[in-house]
Scaffold this motif. Sequence first.
Motif, short mmCIF file in Angstrom:
data_model
loop_
_atom_site.label_atom_id
_atom_site.label_comp_id
_atom_site.label_asym_id
_atom_site.label_seq_id
_atom_site.Cartn_x
_atom_site.Cartn_y
_atom_site.Cartn_z
N HIS A 48 -0.18 3.74 -1.59
CA HIS A 48 0.93 3.51 -0.67
C HIS A 48 2.23 3.95 -1.33
O HIS A 48 2.52 3.52 -2.45
CB HIS A 48 0.98 2.04 -0.26
N LEU A 49 2.96 4.81 -0.65
CA LEU A 49 4.24 5.30 -1.15
C LEU A 49 5.14 4.13 -1.54
O LEU A 49 5.66 4.07 -2.64
CB LEU A 49 4.91 6.17 -0.08
N VAL A 50 5.30 3.19 -0.62
CA VAL A 50 6.00 1.94 -0.93
C VAL A 50 4.91 0.90 -1.15
O VAL A 50 4.16 0.57 -0.22
CB VAL A 50 6.92 1.50 0.24
N GLY A 56 5.80 -2.53 1.48
CA GLY A 56 5.23 -1.38 2.18
C GLY A 56 4.20 -1.80 3.21
O GLY A 56 3.57 -2.84 3.10
N SER A 57 4.03 -0.96 4.21
CA SER A 57 3.10 -1.24 5.30
C SER A 57 1.68 -0.83 4.92
O SER A 57 1.45 0.31 4.49
CB SER A 57 3.53 -0.50 6.56
N ASP A 60 0.56 1.83 8.00
CA ASP A 60 1.42 2.93 8.44
C ASP A 60 0.96 4.23 7.79
O ASP A 60 1.02 4.37 6.57
CB ASP A 60 2.87 2.63 8.07
N ASN A 63 3.04 5.82 5.14
CA ASN A 63 3.08 5.17 3.83
C ASN A 63 1.80 5.46 3.02
O ASN A 63 1.69 5.05 1.88
CB ASN A 63 3.28 3.65 3.99
N THR A 79 7.82 1.95 -7.82
CA THR A 79 8.19 2.74 -6.65
C THR A 79 8.42 4.21 -6.99
O THR A 79 8.34 5.05 -6.12
CB THR A 79 9.47 2.18 -5.98
#
Length: 91
Positions: A48-50, A56-57, A60, A63, A79
């Motif tokens: 997950h990017l975030v 982060g979701s 999504d 993400n 991050t």
Amino acid sequence: MAGNPRNGRPYRRLVAAQKALGLPCWLCGHQIGYQLDARHPLSFTLDHLVPLSRGGSLLDPANARSAHRRCNSARGNRTERTAPSKTSWKW
């Protein structure tokens, strides 16, 4: 009582969609062994990017990123996009 969201159908669909893209690892840029056993260090994991621990979701697609298991683990919940040291890993 709700179960683990990572065991749910929406999460499994997201993982399958990300795998189907066949992308290289977003952290190191090398190809991922999509056919490898899930426990192998060079196998696919959904990153997950975030990070989830930073808000982060989980579901999504924006993400979601394809990563090697070991690159994902090495990044942890930071991050910044930290590429692993290529001199210490044998590709």
